[in-house]
Design a protein around this motif. Structure first.
Motif, PDB file in Angstrom:
ATOM      1  N   PHE A 220       0.807  -1.216   0.102  1.00  0.00           N
ATOM      2  CA  PHE A 220      -0.039   0.096  -0.086  1.00  0.00           C
ATOM      3  C   PHE A 220       0.936   1.158  -0.050  1.00  0.00           C
ATOM      4  O   PHE A 220       0.559   2.237  -0.939  1.00  0.00           O
ATOM      5  CB  PHE A 220      -0.885  -0.213   1.177  1.00  0.00           C
ATOM      6  N   VAL A 221       1.656   1.236   0.739  1.00  0.00           N
ATOM      7  CA  VAL A 221       2.763   2.287   0.980  1.00  0.00           C
ATOM      8  C   VAL A 221       3.567   2.650  -0.402  1.00  0.00           C
ATOM      9  O   VAL A 221       3.525   3.737  -0.687  1.00  0.00           O
ATOM     10  CB  VAL A 221       3.798   2.272   2.081  1.00  0.00           C
ATOM     11  N   PHE A 222       3.937   1.423  -1.031  1.00  0.00           N
ATOM     12  CA  PHE A 222       4.556   1.659  -2.271  1.00  0.00           C
ATOM     13  C   PHE A 222       3.930   2.038  -3.203  1.00  0.00           C
ATOM     14  O   PHE A 222       4.243   3.135  -4.210  1.00  0.00           O
ATOM     15  CB  PHE A 222       4.992   0.164  -2.556  1.00  0.00           C
ATOM     16  N   ALA A 223       2.573   1.582  -3.406  1.00  0.00           N
ATOM     17  CA  ALA A 223       1.648   2.363  -4.322  1.00  0.00           C
ATOM     18  C   ALA A 223       1.202   3.620  -4.195  1.00  0.00           C
ATOM     19  O   ALA A 223       1.137   4.518  -5.166  1.00  0.00           O
ATOM     20  CB  ALA A 223       0.361   1.417  -4.566  1.00  0.00           C
ATOM     21  N   PHE A 224       1.297   3.908  -2.738  1.00  0.00           N
ATOM     22  CA  PHE A 224       0.893   5.321  -2.525  1.00  0.00           C
ATOM     23  C   PHE A 224       1.995   6.207  -3.034  1.00  0.00           C
ATOM     24  O   PHE A 224       1.830   7.299  -3.610  1.00  0.00           O
ATOM     25  CB  PHE A 224       0.517   5.537  -1.181  1.00  0.00           C
ATOM     26  N   GLY A 225       3.221   5.799  -2.691  1.00  0.00           N
ATOM     27  CA  GLY A 225       4.446   6.696  -3.101  1.00  0.00           C
ATOM     28  C   GLY A 225       4.599   6.878  -4.496  1.00  0.00           C
ATOM     29  O   GLY A 225       5.022   8.130  -5.088  1.00  0.00           O
ATOM     30  N   LEU A 226       3.997   5.793  -5.475  1.00  0.00           N
ATOM     31  CA  LEU A 226       4.341   5.910  -6.858  1.00  0.00           C
ATOM     32  C   LEU A 226       3.322   6.972  -7.098  1.00  0.00           C
ATOM     33  O   LEU A 226       3.614   7.965  -8.197  1.00  0.00           O
ATOM     34  CB  LEU A 226       3.940   4.553  -7.388  1.00  0.00           C
ATOM     35  N   VAL A 227       2.182   6.950  -6.976  1.00  0.00           N
ATOM     36  CA  VAL A 227       1.272   8.016  -7.280  1.00  0.00           C
ATOM     37  C   VAL A 227       1.451   9.252  -6.869  1.00  0.00           C
ATOM     38  O   VAL A 227       1.149  10.068  -7.612  1.00  0.00           O
ATOM     39  CB  VAL A 227      -0.427   7.526  -6.502  1.00  0.00           C
ATOM     40  N   MET A 228       1.879   9.498  -5.760  1.00  0.00           N
ATOM     41  CA  MET A 228       2.456  10.955  -5.286  1.00  0.00           C
ATOM     42  C   MET A 228       3.306  11.323  -5.959  1.00  0.00           C
ATOM     43  O   MET A 228       3.599  12.679  -6.277  1.00  0.00           O
ATOM     44  CB  MET A 228       2.458  10.893  -3.688  1.00  0.00           C
ATOM     45  N   HIS A 229       4.220  10.621  -6.254  1.00  0.00           N
ATOM     46  CA  HIS A 229       5.283  10.940  -7.173  1.00  0.00           C
ATOM     47  C   HIS A 229       5.050  11.500  -8.504  1.00  0.00           C
ATOM     48  O   HIS A 229       5.615  12.351  -9.208  1.00  0.00           O
ATOM     49  CB  HIS A 229       6.544  10.003  -7.332  1.00  0.00           C
ATOM     50  N   TRP A 230       4.213  10.817  -9.182  1.00  0.00           N
ATOM     51  CA  TRP A 230       3.561  10.897 -10.776  1.00  0.00           C
ATOM     52  C   TRP A 230       2.313  11.714 -10.549  1.00  0.00           C
ATOM     53  O   TRP A 230       1.649  11.971 -11.934  1.00  0.00           O
ATOM     54  CB  TRP A 230       3.739   9.570 -11.319  1.00  0.00           C
ATOM     55  N   ARG A 231       1.871  12.386  -9.508  1.00  0.00           N
ATOM     56  CA  ARG A 231       0.475  12.705  -9.654  1.00  0.00           C
ATOM     57  C   ARG A 231       0.393  13.981 -10.307  1.00  0.00           C
ATOM     58  O   ARG A 231      -0.861  14.226 -11.041  1.00  0.00           O
ATOM     59  CB  ARG A 231       0.053  13.113  -8.251  1.00  0.00           C
TER      60      ARG A 231
END
Length: 238
Positions: free
Chosen positions: A66-77
């Motif tokens: 969950f944290v990994f997916a959240f980090g990806l989204v926040m980075h490319w948002r």
């Protein structure tokens, strides 16, 4: 081998008692007290990370995914469309939860090198290093965090060893000696790597002597006696 609830409850009780003692001695503040209880409890579950079907490993990988997916989204948002972000979210979660989890479980064997004292010591020292040198927490708090994580893991290993004794006829089960171990010949190269990493962490660890001086100072512990004696006197006068 002790089950999940036994590990969880015992680690919580031990870490809670120790944290409360240190807190009452004035060596930890409110947040430090809560963190030490949490870290001691987490440490009590860590050795079972090498068990493919254990609750800690499943819970740990769910949270990590969950944290990994959240980090990806926040980075490319700001660069991707909504649809692309949804795809990225699902792909990132699936990659960690299934691909990485499968690789990890295939590489690890239950009660292997992860289920050992040097491995847990590495995790404790690494947390101390991160807390002090990266998060810039105080020296005292950093050492307490690492020690509580390591201490919780030792509680887990000790419980597994206790459960390897058949108390009815005082005989050792086949699992005896596979929990709290410092070395296993069949994994000698892994243990060599563990001790090299451990030696490096000890060398680069935050200074221990000032922490030990504060811990061995009788003044904070005298506060515990001062707090207990008035209660004993009151009870005697009743």
């Amino acid at each position: 081998m002790a089950n999940f609830n036994t590990h969880l409850n015992t680690a919580f009780m031990v870490s809670g008692t120790m944290s409360l003692t240190i807190y009452k001695a004035g060596l930890l503040d409110d947040s430090g007290f809560l963190m030490c209880v949490a870290l001691g409890t987490i440490g009590g579950l860590l050795p079972d990370l090498d068990s493919d079907h254990s609750t800690p490993i499943k819970l740990g990988f769910n949270i990590t995914s969950f944290v990994f997916a959240f980090g990806l989204v926040m980075h490319w948002r700001s660069e991707l469309s909504l649809l692309a972000l949804i795809v990225l979210w699902l792909a990132g979660y699936g990659f960690m939860r299934y691909a990485v989890f499968s690789i990890f479980t295939n590489m690890t064997v239950h009660r292997g090198v992860i289920h050992s004292v040097p491995y847990m010591a590495i995790l404790g020292l690494a947390l101390t290093y991160v807390s002090y040198d990266i998060l810039h927490l105080s020296l005292t708090v950093s050492w307490f965090y690492g020690l509580f994580l390591f201490g919780g893991a030792l509680v887990h290993l000790a419980l597994d060893e206790i459960y390897s004794v058949n108390l009815s006829n005082m005989k050792l089960k086949r699992s005896s000696g596979t929990a709290m171990k410092f070395y296993q010949h069949k994994d000698k190269w892994w243990y060599l790597l563990l001790y090299v990493i451990l030696a490096l962490l000890v060398y680069f660890a935050p200074p221990f002597e000032p922490f030990w001086q504060q811990l061995s100072d009788p003044a904070p512990w005298a506060q515990l006696k001062v707090g207990i004696l008035p209660e004993m006197i009151k009870n005697m006068q009743r």
